[in-house]
Every structure is written in structure tokens, then in C-alpha cells.
Write a protein that holds these residues in place. Structure first.
Motif, PDB file in Angstrom:
ATOM      1  N   ASP A 223       0.833  -1.199   0.000  1.00  0.00           N
ATOM      2  CA  ASP A 223       0.000   0.000   0.000  1.00  0.00           C
ATOM      3  C   ASP A 223       0.863   1.242   0.000  1.00  0.00           C
ATOM      4  O   ASP A 223       2.081   1.173  -0.201  1.00  0.00           O
ATOM      5  N   LEU A 224       0.221   2.395   0.279  1.00  0.00           N
ATOM      6  CA  LEU A 224       0.921   3.675   0.226  1.00  0.00           C
ATOM      7  C   LEU A 224       2.034   3.775   1.260  1.00  0.00           C
ATOM      8  O   LEU A 224       3.043   4.431   1.043  1.00  0.00           O
ATOM      9  N   PHE A 225       1.844   3.085   2.421  1.00  0.00           N
ATOM     10  CA  PHE A 225       2.829   3.173   3.498  1.00  0.00           C
ATOM     11  C   PHE A 225       3.837   2.039   3.460  1.00  0.00           C
ATOM     12  O   PHE A 225       4.611   1.863   4.393  1.00  0.00           O
ATOM     13  N   GLY A 226       3.812   1.255   2.407  1.00  0.00           N
ATOM     14  CA  GLY A 226       4.799   0.185   2.277  1.00  0.00           C
ATOM     15  C   GLY A 226       4.422  -1.090   2.961  1.00  0.00           C
ATOM     16  O   GLY A 226       5.223  -2.023   3.009  1.00  0.00           O
ATOM     17  N   ALA A 227       3.189  -1.189   3.517  1.00  0.00           N
ATOM     18  CA  ALA A 227       2.768  -2.406   4.212  1.00  0.00           C
ATOM     19  C   ALA A 227       2.047  -3.326   3.265  1.00  0.00           C
ATOM     20  O   ALA A 227       1.441  -2.887   2.284  1.00  0.00           O
ATOM     21  N   GLU A 228       2.111  -4.626   3.558  1.00  0.00           N
ATOM     22  CA  GLU A 228       1.419  -5.602   2.736  1.00  0.00           C
ATOM     23  C   GLU A 228      -0.054  -5.609   3.109  1.00  0.00           C
ATOM     24  O   GLU A 228      -0.407  -5.698   4.293  1.00  0.00           O
ATOM     25  N   PRO A 229      -0.976  -5.508   2.129  1.00  0.00           N
ATOM     26  CA  PRO A 229      -2.403  -5.508   2.448  1.00  0.00           C
ATOM     27  C   PRO A 229      -2.858  -6.873   2.953  1.00  0.00           C
ATOM     28  O   PRO A 229      -2.321  -7.896   2.547  1.00  0.00           O
ATOM     29  N   PHE A 230      -3.850  -6.815   3.808  1.00  0.00           N
ATOM     30  CA  PHE A 230      -4.362  -8.065   4.389  1.00  0.00           C
ATOM     31  C   PHE A 230      -5.301  -8.766   3.408  1.00  0.00           C
ATOM     32  O   PHE A 230      -6.182  -8.141   2.819  1.00  0.00           O
ATOM     33  N   ASP A 231      -5.080 -10.058   3.216  1.00  0.00           N
ATOM     34  CA  ASP A 231      -5.918 -10.873   2.340  1.00  0.00           C
ATOM     35  C   ASP A 231      -6.275 -12.130   3.100  1.00  0.00           C
ATOM     36  O   ASP A 231      -5.431 -13.014   3.306  1.00  0.00           O
ATOM     37  N   PRO A 232      -7.535 -12.210   3.543  1.00  0.00           N
ATOM     38  CA  PRO A 232      -7.895 -13.386   4.356  1.00  0.00           C
ATOM     39  C   PRO A 232      -7.853 -14.679   3.578  1.00  0.00           C
ATOM     40  O   PRO A 232      -7.707 -15.742   4.145  1.00  0.00           O
ATOM     41  N   PHE A 233      -7.979 -14.599   2.269  1.00  0.00           N
ATOM     42  CA  PHE A 233      -8.006 -15.834   1.476  1.00  0.00           C
ATOM     43  C   PHE A 233      -6.614 -16.364   1.185  1.00  0.00           C
ATOM     44  O   PHE A 233      -6.457 -17.471   0.711  1.00  0.00           O
ATOM     45  N   LEU A 248     -14.813 -17.960   6.654  1.00  0.00           N
ATOM     46  CA  LEU A 248     -14.050 -17.474   5.502  1.00  0.00           C
ATOM     47  C   LEU A 248     -14.239 -18.387   4.287  1.00  0.00           C
ATOM     48  O   LEU A 248     -14.353 -17.924   3.133  1.00  0.00           O
ATOM     49  N   ASP A 249     -14.299 -19.691   4.523  1.00  0.00           N
ATOM     50  CA  ASP A 249     -14.517 -20.613   3.405  1.00  0.00           C
ATOM     51  C   ASP A 249     -15.884 -20.395   2.795  1.00  0.00           C
ATOM     52  O   ASP A 249     -16.060 -20.451   1.559  1.00  0.00           O
ATOM     53  N   GLU A 250     -16.899 -20.135   3.691  1.00  0.00           N
ATOM     54  CA  GLU A 250     -18.236 -19.883   3.159  1.00  0.00           C
ATOM     55  C   GLU A 250     -18.267 -18.592   2.329  1.00  0.00           C
ATOM     56  O   GLU A 250     -18.908 -18.513   1.289  1.00  0.00           O
ATOM     57  N   MET A 251     -17.546 -17.563   2.834  1.00  0.00           N
ATOM     58  CA  MET A 251     -17.499 -16.296   2.082  1.00  0.00           C
ATOM     59  C   MET A 251     -16.844 -16.497   0.714  1.00  0.00           C
ATOM     60  O   MET A 251     -17.324 -16.004  -0.310  1.00  0.00           O
ATOM     61  N   GLN A 252     -15.767 -17.235   0.731  1.00  0.00           N
ATOM     62  CA  GLN A 252     -15.084 -17.462  -0.546  1.00  0.00           C
ATOM     63  C   GLN A 252     -15.961 -18.253  -1.502  1.00  0.00           C
ATOM     64  O   GLN A 252     -16.036 -17.945  -2.699  1.00  0.00           O
ATOM     65  N   GLY A 254     -19.177 -18.274  -1.441  1.00  0.00           N
ATOM     66  CA  GLY A 254     -20.283 -17.409  -1.837  1.00  0.00           C
ATOM     67  C   GLY A 254     -19.900 -16.457  -2.957  1.00  0.00           C
ATOM     68  O   GLY A 254     -20.667 -16.214  -3.889  1.00  0.00           O
ATOM     69  N   PHE A 255     -18.685 -15.903  -2.881  1.00  0.00           N
ATOM     70  CA  PHE A 255     -18.231 -15.021  -3.959  1.00  0.00           C
ATOM     71  C   PHE A 255     -18.133 -15.769  -5.283  1.00  0.00           C
ATOM     72  O   PHE A 255     -18.424 -15.236  -6.350  1.00  0.00           O
ATOM     73  N   LYS A 256     -17.709 -17.009  -5.212  1.00  0.00           N
ATOM     74  CA  LYS A 256     -17.629 -17.798  -6.445  1.00  0.00           C
ATOM     75  C   LYS A 256     -19.007 -18.036  -7.037  1.00  0.00           C
ATOM     76  O   LYS A 256     -19.173 -18.137  -8.244  1.00  0.00           O
ATOM     77  N   MET A 257     -20.035 -18.132  -6.161  1.00  0.00           N
ATOM     78  CA  MET A 257     -21.392 -18.390  -6.642  1.00  0.00           C
ATOM     79  C   MET A 257     -22.115 -17.114  -7.057  1.00  0.00           C
ATOM     80  O   MET A 257     -23.241 -17.158  -7.514  1.00  0.00           O
ATOM     81  N   GLY A 258     -21.473 -15.954  -6.873  1.00  0.00           N
ATOM     82  CA  GLY A 258     -22.076 -14.711  -7.318  1.00  0.00           C
ATOM     83  C   GLY A 258     -22.830 -13.979  -6.248  1.00  0.00           C
ATOM     84  O   GLY A 258     -23.659 -13.129  -6.552  1.00  0.00           O
ATOM     85  N   LEU A 259     -22.633 -14.302  -4.948  1.00  0.00           N
ATOM     86  CA  LEU A 259     -23.332 -13.628  -3.867  1.00  0.00           C
ATOM     87  C   LEU A 259     -22.644 -12.318  -3.530  1.00  0.00           C
ATOM     88  O   LEU A 259     -21.478 -12.105  -3.869  1.00  0.00           O
ATOM     89  N   THR A 260     -23.376 -11.419  -2.837  1.00  0.00           N
ATOM     90  CA  THR A 260     -22.849 -10.109  -2.493  1.00  0.00           C
ATOM     91  C   THR A 260     -22.989  -9.880  -1.001  1.00  0.00           C
ATOM     92  O   THR A 260     -23.715 -10.582  -0.300  1.00  0.00           O
ATOM     93  N   LEU A 261     -22.297  -8.832  -0.561  1.00  0.00           N
ATOM     94  CA  LEU A 261     -22.394  -8.416   0.843  1.00  0.00           C
ATOM     95  C   LEU A 261     -23.480  -7.365   0.973  1.00  0.00           C
ATOM     96  O   LEU A 261     -23.490  -6.399   0.208  1.00  0.00           O
ATOM     97  N   GLU A 262     -24.366  -7.508   1.893  1.00  0.00           N
ATOM     98  CA  GLU A 262     -25.401  -6.520   2.161  1.00  0.00           C
ATOM     99  C   GLU A 262     -25.107  -5.857   3.505  1.00  0.00           C
ATOM    100  O   GLU A 262     -25.347  -6.432   4.574  1.00  0.00           O
ATOM    101  N   GLY A 263     -24.540  -4.699   3.404  1.00  0.00           N
ATOM    102  CA  GLY A 263     -24.150  -3.986   4.628  1.00  0.00           C
ATOM    103  C   GLY A 263     -23.009  -4.704   5.287  1.00  0.00           C
ATOM    104  O   GLY A 263     -22.027  -5.055   4.640  1.00  0.00           O
ATOM    105  N   THR A 264     -23.188  -5.011   6.562  1.00  0.00           N
ATOM    106  CA  THR A 264     -22.148  -5.721   7.308  1.00  0.00           C
ATOM    107  C   THR A 264     -22.508  -7.176   7.539  1.00  0.00           C
ATOM    108  O   THR A 264     -21.762  -7.926   8.137  1.00  0.00           O
ATOM    109  N   VAL A 265     -23.720  -7.573   7.049  1.00  0.00           N
ATOM    110  CA  VAL A 265     -24.172  -8.937   7.251  1.00  0.00           C
ATOM    111  C   VAL A 265     -23.948  -9.709   5.971  1.00  0.00           C
ATOM    112  O   VAL A 265     -24.343  -9.271   4.888  1.00  0.00           O
ATOM    113  N   PHE A 266     -23.273 -10.856   6.063  1.00  0.00           N
ATOM    114  CA  PHE A 266     -23.030 -11.696   4.888  1.00  0.00           C
ATOM    115  C   PHE A 266     -24.258 -12.544   4.620  1.00  0.00           C
ATOM    116  O   PHE A 266     -24.771 -13.206   5.523  1.00  0.00           O
TER     117      PHE A 266
END
Length: 275
Positions: A223-233, A248-252, A254-266
Motif C-alpha cells: 500500500d501507500l505506506f509500504g505495508a502488505e495488504p491483508f488478504d484473508p483468502f 471465511l470458506d463460506e465467504m469465498q 459465496g463469492f464464487k457463486m455470485g453472492l454479495t455483501l449486504e451492509g455488514t451482514v453476509f
């Protein structure tokens, strides 16, 4: 009578003239045997040269400039014959002109000699300017004629090249052809976003296209400050507790199946079967 002219190897000499006379006399005998008559001519002798004219029409057949005449003589064995050698202005060849005059061959030869004397006297009186001026004028006129001929040839070549260029352009751009346009860019020199993109055609529940999944590169980005960005996957399975890793596995998945995030609730609602 004008017997004609013939090319000679030398600009002067009695033997040179005799050979030319014999050659032209033989040619005249052949023409007479064929019924052809020897043409008659009229001579105009001046300090500028000798002109050979047609006696009836006064048309100039030959114009021999005096400074080009290198030799003049009458035949001592035949009092009717007189000759002179002149250098041709175009071919630069030496030509011997032969004439047959019944009464005044010797007088004509003397007259040509007197023309040379008068021309030389005038040359001395003018300091050579008069003769040199005439030579320069004659040279300039010849040069002008050569340049005009060369200019005409160049114009013709230019016209031919223009015609060839037009033909080439017509063949290269046929009528009705459409030139593909390159995509326009914005002020940052980037291609503007288009809603029609070659992404996944699988729609979500509300009928919109899912956001494209960013491609993962093996190169580590910072990133801008030279730190590595966090990637949970990108983390290993042992880095998180089992319950968090399961989410995290369910989120991953879900993204493959085309699901989206609605607010802060998955949301892991089932997909519409009609899609």
C-alpha cells in the motif's frame, strides 16, 4: 548546283577534300542514271557565315557559321568544283560541302576568303567583343532550348507520378470501407468504463452483474505506506480458529457463486433457480 555534303575525318586538307568530291560525284552519277537532277541553290556569303538557300522560296537549307568553317578550296583539276569544311553545331562532326559552279567556282572561294578577312578585321576593331558576344548569345540560346526540353520532360514525369499516386490511393481505400475506430480515452488516458463487459454472465438475485473477482497475482503488492495488504483468502488454514476459518470458506464459496455483501451482514441466500 549542290552536290551534297559528306562527313570527313579531318577538319582540313586537300586530300580530305578530294576524297569527299570523288564520293559525291559518284553519288551524283548514280542519281542521274536514275533520272534525278542535281538541285540548284543560292549562296549568301557574309562575315557571319555561308547560307545555302532555295533559289525560288529563299528557304535556308543550311546555315554554316563562319567561325565553324575550317577549310575552303576549289578543285584545281576541275574548275567547276569548290568546297568548304564546316563543323556541325549539333553533332560536332566535320562535314564537307561540295558545289558545282560552271563559271564562278574560283570567285566563290575567294569571296569566302574575303569574308574571313573582314570578320577578322572586325574582330580586331571590337577587341573580340563582337564575336564573343555572338558566341555567348548562341550558347545561351542553345542552353535555353535544352532547359526547356528538360523542363517539359520533368513536368511529364511529375504528372505520371501524380497519376500513379491517385491510382494507388483508390486501390488502398475502396469505396464503402469503414476504418475501425480506436476506443476513446479520458483526461487520464484511460478507457472509460462500459456496462457491457466480457465478465461472467451469471446474474445475482436482483438481476445485476456481480463485481469482477480481482485476479490474484503472485507478486506481493504494497500500500501507500509500504505495508502488505491483508488478504484473508491468502492465509493458511492454520492461521485462524476453526469457526472463523469456516466462515471465511463460506465467504469465498459465496463469492464464487455470485453472492454479495449486504451492509455488514453476509448473505448466503440460495440462488434463484430460474437463473
Amino acid at each position: 548546283q549542290f552536290l551534297g555534303s559528306t562527313e570527313v575525318e579531318q577538319p582540313k586538307g586537300t586530300e580530305v577534300v578530294r576524297d569527299a568530291v570523288r564520293k559525291l560525284k559518284f553519288a551524283r552519277h548514280i542519281k542521274k542514271s536514275e533520272g534525278q537532277k542535281t538541285p540548284k541553290v543560292e549562296l549568301q556569303i557574309s562575315i557571319y557565315g555561308v547560307k545555302i538557300l532555295d533559289p525560288k522560296t529563299k528557304e535556308v537549307q543550311h546555315n554554316c557559321q563562319l567561325h565553324r568553317i575550317s577549310f575552303c578550296a576549289d578543285d584545281k583539276t576541275d574548275k567547276r568544283i569548290f568546297t568548304f569544311i564546316c563543323k556541325d553545331s549539333e553533332s560536332n562532326k566535320h562535314l564537307c560541302y561540295v558545289f558545282d559552279s560552271e563559271k564562278c567556282a574560283e570567285e566563290i572561294t575567294l569571296t569566302i576568303g574575303q569574308a574571313f578577312d573582314l570578320a577578322y578585321r572586325k574582330f580586331l576593331e571590337s577587341g573580340g567583343k563582337d564575336v564573343e558576344t555572338r558566341k555567348q548569345i548562341a550558347g545561351l540560346q542553345k542552353r535555353i532550348q535544352e532547359l526547356e526540353t528538360e523542363n517539359t520532360e520533368l513536368k511529364n514525369k511529375v504528372q505520371d507520378l501524380e497519376n500513379q499516386l491517385r491510382i494507388t490511393q483508390v486501390h488502398a481505400s475502396p469505396a464503402g470501407s469503414v476504418t475501425p475506430k480506436s476506443p476513446s480515452t479520458d483526461i487520464f488516458d484511460m478507457v472509460p468504463f462500459s456496462p457491457i463487459s466480457p465478465q461472467s454472465s451469471t446474474p445475482t438475485r436482483n438481476g445485476t452483474q456481480p463485481p469482477p473477482v480481482p485476479s490474484r497475482s503472485t507478486e506481493i503488492k504494497r500500500d501507500l505506506f509500504g505495508a502488505e495488504p491483508f488478504d484473508p483468502f491468502s492465509c493458511g488454514a492454520g492461521d485462524f480458529p476453526p469457526d472463523i476459518q469456516s466462515k471465511l470458506d463460506e465467504m469465498q464459496e459465496g463469492f464464487k457463486m455470485g453472492l454479495t455483501l449486504e451492509g455488514t451482514v453476509f448473505s448466503l441466500d440460495p440462488l434463484d433457480s430460474r437463473c
